[in-house]
Design an enzyme around this catalytic site. Sequence first.
Site, PDB file in Angstrom:
ATOM      1  N   GLY A  11     -15.796  -7.828  24.482  1.00 49.81           N
ATOM      2  CA  GLY A  11     -16.812  -7.672  25.532  1.00 49.81           C
ATOM      3  C   GLY A  11     -17.687  -8.907  25.656  1.00 49.81           C
ATOM      4  N   ILE A  14     -15.639 -13.335  29.085  1.00 49.76           N
ATOM      5  CA  ILE A  14     -14.620 -12.858  30.030  1.00 49.76           C
ATOM      6  C   ILE A  14     -14.673 -11.333  30.135  1.00 49.76           C
ATOM      7  CG2 ILE A  14     -12.141 -12.750  30.543  1.00 49.76           C
ATOM      8  CD1 ILE A  14     -11.787 -15.372  29.094  1.00 49.76           C
ATOM      9  N   ILE A 119      -5.283 -12.035  26.964  1.00 52.42           N
ATOM     10  CA  ILE A 119      -5.934 -13.248  27.490  1.00 52.42           C
ATOM     11  C   ILE A 119      -6.257 -14.227  26.366  1.00 52.42           C
ATOM     12  CG2 ILE A 119      -8.025 -14.106  28.648  1.00 52.42           C
ATOM     13  CD1 ILE A 119      -8.102 -11.589  30.299  1.00 52.42           C
ATOM     14  N   HIS A 176       0.629 -22.275  28.091  1.00 49.63           N
ATOM     15  CA  HIS A 176      -0.743 -22.438  28.583  1.00 49.63           C
ATOM     16  C   HIS A 176      -1.409 -23.517  27.751  1.00 49.63           C
ATOM     17  CE1 HIS A 176      -4.527 -21.665  30.396  1.00 49.63           C
ATOM     18  NE2 HIS A 176      -5.083 -21.116  29.331  1.00 49.63           N
TER      19      HIS A 176
HETATM   20  O1  TXD Z   1      -6.168 -18.474  30.532  1.00 49.32           O
HETATM   21  C1  TXD Z   1      -6.450 -17.999  29.419  1.00 49.32           C
HETATM   22  N1  TXD Z   1      -5.642 -17.095  28.848  1.00 49.32           N
HETATM   23  C2  TXD Z   1      -7.713 -18.453  28.717  1.00 49.32           C
HETATM   24  C3  TXD Z   1      -8.112 -17.519  27.584  1.00 49.32           C
HETATM   25  C4  TXD Z   1      -8.832 -18.745  29.635  1.00 49.32           C
HETATM   26  C5  TXD Z   1     -10.103 -18.818  29.117  1.00 49.32           C
HETATM   27  C6  TXD Z   1     -10.485 -18.286  27.773  1.00 49.32           C
HETATM   28  N2  TXD Z   1      -9.345 -17.969  26.950  1.00 49.32           N
HETATM   29  C7  TXD Z   1      -9.588 -17.262  25.668  1.00 49.32           C
HETATM   30  O2  TXD Z   1     -10.050 -15.924  25.873  1.00 49.32           O
HETATM   31  C8  TXD Z   1     -10.625 -17.885  24.784  1.00 49.32           C
HETATM   32  O3  TXD Z   1     -10.123 -19.061  24.163  1.00 49.32           O
HETATM   33  C9  TXD Z   1     -10.862 -16.758  23.811  1.00 49.32           C
HETATM   34  O4  TXD Z   1      -9.827 -16.747  22.842  1.00 49.32           O
HETATM   35  C10 TXD Z   1     -10.734 -15.511  24.695  1.00 49.32           C
HETATM   36  C11 TXD Z   1     -12.049 -14.890  25.071  1.00 49.32           C
HETATM   37  O5  TXD Z   1     -12.862 -15.843  25.671  1.00 49.32           O
HETATM   38  P1  TXD Z   1     -14.428 -15.491  25.925  1.00 49.32           P
HETATM   39  O6  TXD Z   1     -15.026 -16.636  26.642  1.00 49.32           O
HETATM   40  O7  TXD Z   1     -14.549 -14.110  26.477  1.00 49.32           O
HETATM   41  O8  TXD Z   1     -14.958 -15.489  24.419  1.00 49.32           O
HETATM   42  P2  TXD Z   1     -16.272 -14.754  23.853  1.00 49.32           P
HETATM   43  O9  TXD Z   1     -17.336 -14.754  24.888  1.00 49.32           O
HETATM   44  O10 TXD Z   1     -16.517 -15.362  22.514  1.00 49.32           O
HETATM   45  O11 TXD Z   1     -15.792 -13.238  23.672  1.00 49.32           O
HETATM   46  C12 TXD Z   1     -14.888 -12.881  22.667  1.00 49.32           C
HETATM   47  C13 TXD Z   1     -15.333 -11.528  22.159  1.00 49.32           C
HETATM   48  C14 TXD Z   1     -16.682 -11.594  21.415  1.00 49.32           C
HETATM   49  O12 TXD Z   1     -17.625 -10.736  22.048  1.00 49.32           O
HETATM   50  C15 TXD Z   1     -16.355 -11.137  20.005  1.00 49.32           C
HETATM   51  O13 TXD Z   1     -17.372 -10.356  19.408  1.00 49.32           O
HETATM   52  C16 TXD Z   1     -15.128 -10.309  20.270  1.00 49.32           C
HETATM   53  O14 TXD Z   1     -14.388 -11.045  21.213  1.00 49.32           O
HETATM   54  N3  TXD Z   1     -14.323 -10.069  19.091  1.00 49.32           N
HETATM   55  C17 TXD Z   1     -13.630  -8.943  18.912  1.00 49.32           C
HETATM   56  N4  TXD Z   1     -13.498  -7.880  19.729  1.00 49.32           N
HETATM   57  C18 TXD Z   1     -12.712  -6.897  19.252  1.00 49.32           C
HETATM   58  N5  TXD Z   1     -12.066  -6.925  18.047  1.00 49.32           N
HETATM   59  C19 TXD Z   1     -12.205  -7.989  17.230  1.00 49.32           C
HETATM   60  N6  TXD Z   1     -11.580  -8.022  16.036  1.00 49.32           N
HETATM   61  C20 TXD Z   1     -13.018  -9.063  17.661  1.00 49.32           C
HETATM   62  N7  TXD Z   1     -13.361 -10.267  17.121  1.00 49.32           N
HETATM   63  C21 TXD Z   1     -14.158 -10.867  18.018  1.00 49.32           C
END
Ligand code: TXD
Length: 309
Positions: A11, A14, A119, A176
Amino acid sequence: MARPKIALIGGGNIGGVLAEQIAYRELGDVVIFDVVEGLPQGKALDMAEGAPLVGSDAKLSGTNDYSGSADANLVIITAGLARKPGMSRDDLLDTNLKIMKSVAEGVREHAPDAYVIVISNPLDAMVYTFKKVSGFPKNRVVGMAGVLDSTRFRSFVAWELGVSVRDVSALVLGGHGDTMVPLVRYCTVAGVPVTQFLSQEKIDEIVARTKGAGGEVVALLKTGSAFVSPALAAIEMAESILLDKKRVLACACLCEGEYGVDGLYVGVPCVLGAGGVERIIEVELNADERALFDASLEHVRTLVKQIEV
Ligand code: TXD
């Protein structure tokens, strides 16, 4: 008839845009799952309170327990770290691999019949990991990258030509990362090949910018990576599945023979509908395009070899 249930695993940046867009477009009822206490609950409550202003009746909730994703129809996974300046997507592998394994186990237990859009980066390795750990069929596990990369390519062409983004069509295949393959030969403006409008030099510039577009945003933001365009790209895919639109989109799909690839997730055109990845479309690649695709594939293969799942 109940709305589909959509579980967002992650959450963060993205995940927040996904929740807002999916709920406000009433594509489904949204449950946000995150490991940070209060984060999913707070975001969901804020968006739910704003719903009257957009007239949405979709339900929004947040949870720190996987059981909140029970029986979801669609799961979209952004769990994991995002890049910081100077990092490559591959630098995220070790940390995000551990996270993706736990996510796959949680989704397998609570939403065993869900369609899944991955993602998290490094995308090609993460979607592969989810597939292997969850054991879900390949039509129900797809990675989001090609739609974002193709969209960026479209934007750069439209901006250069001063035309509507609606009239530019493009396909970016492969992994990617820096080895992605924008297919210039198939890029059109209102059906006319882009090569009739732009010099080779300008096209090369746009291809290079497309490959580096993620890093360009990371360098500017400094605290994370792009999050609105990735979320919208995933929604394009989610909508095609939920509404059975049969869109032809560049997605990371498990290729088992297609494009001569055996057993890897890589960006290829596919038809996305109610059956998930309903079929992979094999476009003709000339020798140069095939060489670039193979080089990209080799990078994905090398990355995937680093993970034992
Ligand atoms: O085109 C694409 N596929 C890419 C993907 C485009 C842009 C970003 N890309 C990747 O998406 C980026 O490199 C990250 O690996 C993910 C998520 O990016 P975002 O910007 O949303 O990262 P955030 O804001 O850090 O959110 C990640 C959330 C954060 O709130 C953590 O607390 C949570 O992931 N998190 C978890 N959620 C559930 N379960 C577990 N274990 C967990 N660990 C961290």
